[in-house]
Structures are given as structure tokens and as C-alpha cells.
Motif scaffolding. Structure first.
Motif, mmCIF file in Angstrom:
data_model
loop_
_atom_site.group_PDB
_atom_site.id
_atom_site.type_symbol
_atom_site.label_atom_id
_atom_site.label_comp_id
_atom_site.label_asym_id
_atom_site.label_seq_id
_atom_site.Cartn_x
_atom_site.Cartn_y
_atom_site.Cartn_z
ATOM 1 N N PHE A 1 0.900 -1.242 -0.085
ATOM 2 C CA PHE A 1 0.073 -0.044 0.103
ATOM 3 C C PHE A 1 1.123 1.385 -0.084
ATOM 4 O O PHE A 1 0.334 2.316 0.196
ATOM 5 C CB PHE A 1 -1.043 0.017 1.158
ATOM 6 C CG PHE A 1 -1.828 -1.168 1.411
ATOM 7 C CD1 PHE A 1 -3.333 -1.087 0.703
ATOM 8 C CD2 PHE A 1 -1.535 -2.500 1.889
ATOM 9 C CE1 PHE A 1 -3.885 -2.046 0.754
ATOM 10 C CE2 PHE A 1 -2.520 -3.363 1.948
ATOM 11 C CZ PHE A 1 -3.682 -3.195 1.359
ATOM 12 N N GLN A 2 2.239 0.971 -0.313
ATOM 13 C CA GLN A 2 3.100 2.092 -0.245
ATOM 14 C C GLN A 2 3.596 2.598 -1.546
ATOM 15 O O GLN A 2 4.322 1.656 -2.348
ATOM 16 C CB GLN A 2 4.258 1.751 0.794
ATOM 17 C CG GLN A 2 3.644 1.593 2.236
ATOM 18 C CD GLN A 2 4.507 1.025 3.212
ATOM 19 O OE1 GLN A 2 5.571 1.296 3.035
ATOM 20 N NE2 GLN A 2 4.011 0.038 4.103
ATOM 21 N N PRO A 3 3.470 3.848 -1.692
ATOM 22 C CA PRO A 3 3.865 4.325 -3.024
ATOM 23 C C PRO A 3 5.467 3.924 -3.666
ATOM 24 O O PRO A 3 5.618 3.633 -4.733
ATOM 25 C CB PRO A 3 3.859 5.910 -3.090
ATOM 26 C CG PRO A 3 3.758 6.167 -1.635
ATOM 27 C CD PRO A 3 3.292 5.056 -0.946
ATOM 28 N N ASP B 1 -3.010 -10.189 -2.163
ATOM 29 C CA ASP B 1 -1.601 -10.788 -2.167
ATOM 30 C C ASP B 1 -0.790 -9.595 -1.712
ATOM 31 O O ASP B 1 -1.086 -8.435 -2.017
ATOM 32 C CB ASP B 1 -1.138 -10.955 -3.860
ATOM 33 C CG ASP B 1 -1.625 -12.356 -4.306
ATOM 34 O OD1 ASP B 1 -2.229 -13.024 -3.439
ATOM 35 O OD2 ASP B 1 -1.430 -12.484 -5.468
ATOM 36 N N LEU B 2 0.296 -9.907 -0.616
ATOM 37 C CA LEU B 2 1.226 -8.865 -0.417
ATOM 38 C C LEU B 2 2.570 -9.594 -0.673
ATOM 39 O O LEU B 2 2.786 -10.816 -0.502
ATOM 40 C CB LEU B 2 1.198 -8.514 1.070
ATOM 41 C CG LEU B 2 -0.020 -7.877 1.509
ATOM 42 C CD1 LEU B 2 0.001 -7.604 3.024
ATOM 43 C CD2 LEU B 2 -0.205 -6.516 0.814
ATOM 44 N N ASP C 1 2.332 -2.035 5.995
ATOM 45 C CA ASP C 1 1.225 -2.842 5.053
ATOM 46 C C ASP C 1 0.601 -3.777 5.644
ATOM 47 O O ASP C 1 -0.610 -4.075 5.154
ATOM 48 C CB ASP C 1 2.382 -3.391 4.004
ATOM 49 C CG ASP C 1 2.558 -2.563 2.740
ATOM 50 O OD1 ASP C 1 1.685 -1.662 2.562
ATOM 51 O OD2 ASP C 1 3.493 -2.716 1.909
ATOM 52 N N LEU C 2 0.991 -4.495 6.817
ATOM 53 C CA LEU C 2 0.080 -5.604 7.212
ATOM 54 C C LEU C 2 -1.026 -4.921 8.076
ATOM 55 O O LEU C 2 -2.207 -5.431 8.069
ATOM 56 C CB LEU C 2 1.031 -6.178 8.517
ATOM 57 C CG LEU C 2 1.975 -7.218 7.969
ATOM 58 C CD1 LEU C 2 2.680 -7.757 8.945
ATOM 59 C CD2 LEU C 2 1.417 -8.369 6.917
ATOM 60 N N ASP C 3 -0.665 -3.435 8.634
ATOM 61 C CA ASP C 3 -1.941 -2.723 9.218
ATOM 62 C C ASP C 3 -2.838 -2.565 8.235
ATOM 63 O O ASP C 3 -4.069 -2.479 8.510
ATOM 64 C CB ASP C 3 -1.377 -1.385 9.711
ATOM 65 C CG ASP C 3 -0.622 -1.759 10.951
ATOM 66 O OD1 ASP C 3 -0.429 -2.765 11.859
ATOM 67 O OD2 ASP C 3 0.274 -0.684 11.389
ATOM 68 N N SER C 4 -2.514 -1.828 7.015
ATOM 69 C CA SER C 4 -3.489 -1.681 5.882
ATOM 70 C C SER C 4 -4.086 -2.908 5.454
ATOM 71 O O SER C 4 -5.531 -2.660 5.211
ATOM 72 C CB SER C 4 -2.631 -0.931 4.709
ATOM 73 O OG SER C 4 -1.733 0.032 5.218
ATOM 74 N N SER D 1 -2.652 -13.870 1.178
ATOM 75 C CA SER D 1 -1.303 -14.529 0.567
ATOM 76 C C SER D 1 -0.076 -13.633 0.475
ATOM 77 O O SER D 1 -0.350 -12.603 0.027
ATOM 78 C CB SER D 1 -1.680 -15.042 -0.957
ATOM 79 O OG SER D 1 -2.801 -15.910 -0.826
ATOM 80 N N LEU D 2 0.769 -14.232 1.033
ATOM 81 C CA LEU D 2 2.084 -13.439 1.437
ATOM 82 C C LEU D 2 3.250 -14.001 0.490
ATOM 83 O O LEU D 2 3.425 -15.496 0.888
ATOM 84 C CB LEU D 2 2.513 -13.208 2.901
ATOM 85 C CG LEU D 2 1.582 -12.858 3.889
ATOM 86 C CD1 LEU D 2 2.071 -12.599 5.119
ATOM 87 C CD2 LEU D 2 0.903 -11.395 3.334
#
Ligand code: SF4
Length: 386
Positions: A137-139, A172-173, A188-191, A201-202
Motif C-alpha cells: 500500500f506504499q508508493p 496478495d502482499l 502494510d500489514l496494518d493496511s 497470501s504473502l
């Protein structure tokens, strides 16, 4: 490759994978069978699948009258196609195969192409599970991965799927990005958790041969993904997500109760499945077959009435045993320990004492630290048991 009747059937096929090979751009790290195309060749894709399906039907892979339990449309980017694509695919597969009340029909989407109309078209077709390739979720991380979506679009895609009535969602992350890539994994886990989707899925970044990422590493432009941060992020995610009620049920997968991916589960349990589309694999014990990898070659085979299949193999009893161990240990069902030989039992007890495995209820299961060593442990166990 010649066409022949299936020998030694291992039960009716109830799971199908369909590969949609088009992506609007190839991501930096991707080694999937992908063809870069702005919209995808939907008509060509359906025509080629129709040809392959006819051949598969002639082989007797499917049992007439048996409904599918799972259908997974992966890619590539299935959401690149227009909103009617899944309806057309459903028609091609035959609605009678898709009528089962408990059918799990998953389609993969990328955030930038899961528009409102695509989500609605999928819901109308019967898609009831969507797996969204968010990755971060990060640019900065998204730019570095060469993804086409921005930091807000993951959440927008979730909202669109829900508005269309599809609530069984997976994200998916990707973790283990090299040092120097600005990315806060915990954030990102928080988001992801804030979106309250039932499945995550990681995947750890790996530099597959032939990808731009591998070349950039070879040329010293990018540092290799760091083993220690890979390990830390994997264990952090496992602890964090399990504390939030998710089950870490497979090395890369987490689900709230009742939301495990049934299609993947079928594959991990060696159930027979058919793969349609370029690069797709089919399995019916003891045989595995894979299709031509290249989209153009696969499409040409369909146009010329040729074989879409590249090759096949029959698993030897030894290969089948190794595969059973590998498939069992990657999930939380583990492998049965009833017939462990003394050398294997001693090995396993060593793992348990190190915290890498557990022995309970007649099964050996790996813990998250064990999963980090999965491939190595599978080979060790197979040798000790052999
Ligand atoms: S969207 Fe997925 S399949 Fe397409 S290029 Fe990127 S990683 Fe590969």
C-alpha cells in the motif's frame, strides 16, 4: 505431443485452473507466462480455450454430469478483459459444470483494472471469490515493483468487489524487498488488516532467472533480497496475523475460519485437476501434463488444430512420495507419522526440539520457523525415510 486417453484415472476432475496470460505491463520481478497487451485478446483466448477443452473432453478427463467444486481463473491479469469475459468463459466451460451450490469460483484481479463494471460482470457470471494483487500500500514499493496501481487503489478494489456482492476476498502482499527500498512492512500489514478481508497470501520476493530483477542484481544495480529481513518479515506476519484470528494454514496463506482457498487445498491434497490455457498444468495421478508456455504458440496450436500440450510425465513411486511429503509439510495438515522409520523419527524429534516442527495427533507439522526451511527439510525427511 500425441493425444491419448487418460490411463489410471484417479477420480473425477472437480477442479479447473484457467490461465489468462495478458498483463498491461510486465512487473520488474515477474517470471510468469505473460504477454504484454493493453486489453488482452479475449476473442483469441476464448477460441483457444474452446479448442483445448474439446480435446480434454475427448480424453475423458471430466466425468459427464459432474459439477466442478473449484474454478480458478489466474494470470496474468484476468481483470484486464472486458466485464463480460467471465460470463463468456462460463458459457464455454458449460453452465452445467458450474451449477454446483458450493462452487468456489475465484478470479484474480489487479487493483487498477478491477473497475466497477468488471466486478459487477464477474458477480453476474458467478465469480464468488476475488484474489487481488495488491502487493503493497506504499508508493515507493509499488513504483519499485513496477506495479501499475497507486497506494489507494488496493482499498478501492476491495470496495468495488464488495459493492458487486463479492465478499470472499483475498489480497496478495509481497515481502522481503531489498534494503534501500522504502517500505514499512508492519504498516502494510496494518493496511491489509484494516480492510478485514478473510484471506491473505504473502509471497517473498525472489529473483527468478531471466527477469529484469535478476539482471539488475547481476549488474549490481539492485541489492539481493536480504535473507535476514525476509525471515523477520515472514515471522512478523505470521505472529501478527495469527494474533488477529487468521490461521496460517499454508506456508504463504492465511485465512479466517471457513475461508481457506478450496482450489489450492485441492491441489495440495493431490486431487486431480485440469489446467487450461498456455503454461497451465493438469494433474491426474500419477500423470502430470503441462501446456505450451508461450501464448502465441498455444494460440497457433488451436488455430491449426494441433496439440496445446507441451509435455507430460508420470511420477515414479519415489517422486510421488517426495511430492506427498512436500505437499503435506507446506500445509498445517502436515504428514502422517505412523510409518516413520527410526532415522526419520530421530530427525523429526530434532526438529521438534528446535521449535521447527510439532508432533501431535499422529501428524508432523512445520512451525513458521520450519516453513522457512521447507525445501531443505522435505529432502532431509525423504532421505531419512527412504
Ligand atoms: S501483474 Fe502479476 S502476472 Fe502480470 S506482470 Fe505483474 S506480477 Fe506478472
Amino acid at each position: 505431443m500425441s493425444l491419448k486417453k487418460v490411463a489410471s484415472p484417479s477420480g473425477p476432475v472437480r477442479s479447473v485452473y484457467v490461465h489468462a496470460p495478458f498483463c498491461a505491463r510486465r512487473c520488474f520481478y515477474c517470471d510468469f507466462a505473460v504477454t504484454v497487451s493493453r486489453e488482452g485478446d479475449l476473442a483469441g483466448w476464448l477460441r483457444a480455450l474452446e479448442w483445448e477443452l474439446k480435446l480434454v473432453d475427448e480424453e475423458g478427463y471430466f466425468s459427464p454430469g459432474k459439477e466442478l467444486k473449484t474454478l480458478f481463473v489466474g494470470g496474468g491479469t484476468p481483470s484486464l478483459f472486458d466485464p463480460g469475459a467471465m460470463t463468456a468463459l462460463g458459457r464455454l466451460l458449460g453452465r452445467d459444470r458450474l451449477n454446483g451450490a458450493d462452487l468456489e469460483w475465484t478470479a484474480e484481479a489487479n487493483p487498477e483494472s478491477l473497475t466497477r463494471s468488471v466486478a459487477q460482470g464477474w458477480a453476474q457470471a458467478g465469480v464468488n471469490r476475488v484474489s487481488i494483487g495488491v502487493q503493497s500500500f506504499q508508493p515507493h514499493a509499488l513504483r519499485w515493483l513496477e506495479r501499475l496501481h497507486g497506494p489507494e487503489e488496493g482499498a478501492t478494489a476491495v470496495e468495488r468487489a464488495r459493492e458487486a456482492g463479492i465478499s470472499n476476498l483475498s489480497l496478495d502482499l509481497i515481502f522481503g524487498l531489498p534494503e534501500g527500498v522504502e517500505r514499512d512492512w508492519g504498516r502494510d500489514l496494518d493496511s491489509a488488516l484494516a480492510l478485514k478481508v478473510p484471506h491473505l497470501s504473502l509471497y517473498g520476493l525472489s529473483a527468478e532467472k531471466g527477469t529484469p530483477l535478476a539482471r539488475a542484481i547481476e549488474e549490481g544495480e539492485v541489492s539481493s533480497p536480504h535473507d535476514e529481513s525476509y525471515r523477520e518479515q515472514f515471522l512478523e506476519a505470521s505472529a501478527r496475523l495469527t494474533s488477529e484470528g487468521y490461521r496460517h494454514y499454508e506456508v504463504s496463506n492465511f485465512a479466517l475460519p471457513g475461508f481457506e482457498a478450496r482450489h489450492n487445498r485441492a491441489c495440495w491434497e493431490s486431487a486431480p485437476y485440469v489446467g487450461l490455457g498456455n503454461s497451465a498444468h493438469s494433474f491426474r495421478a500419477p500423470r502430470r501434463r503441462w501446456n505450451l508456455r508461450d501464448w502465441k504458440a498455444y494460440r497457433m496450436a488451436s488455430l491449426e488444430g494441433g496439440s496445446p500440450w507441451d509435455s507430460e510425465e508420470e511420477l515414479s513411486p519415489e517422486d510421488a512420495r517426495l511430492e506427498r511429503i512436500w505437499l503435506g509439510l507446506r500445509t498445517d495438515r502436515g504428514v502422517r507419522t505412523g510409518d516413520l522409520k527410526p532415522a526419520a523419527r530421530a530427525l523429526v524429534e530434532g526438529w521438534v526440539s528446535k521449535g521447527d516442527a510439532t508432533l501431535a495427533d499422529g501428524a508432523l507439522r512445520l512451525t513458521p520457523t520450519g516453513w522457512l526451511l521447507l525445501d531443505h527439510m522435505v529432502v532431509e525427511l525423504d532421505l531419512a525415510q527412504g
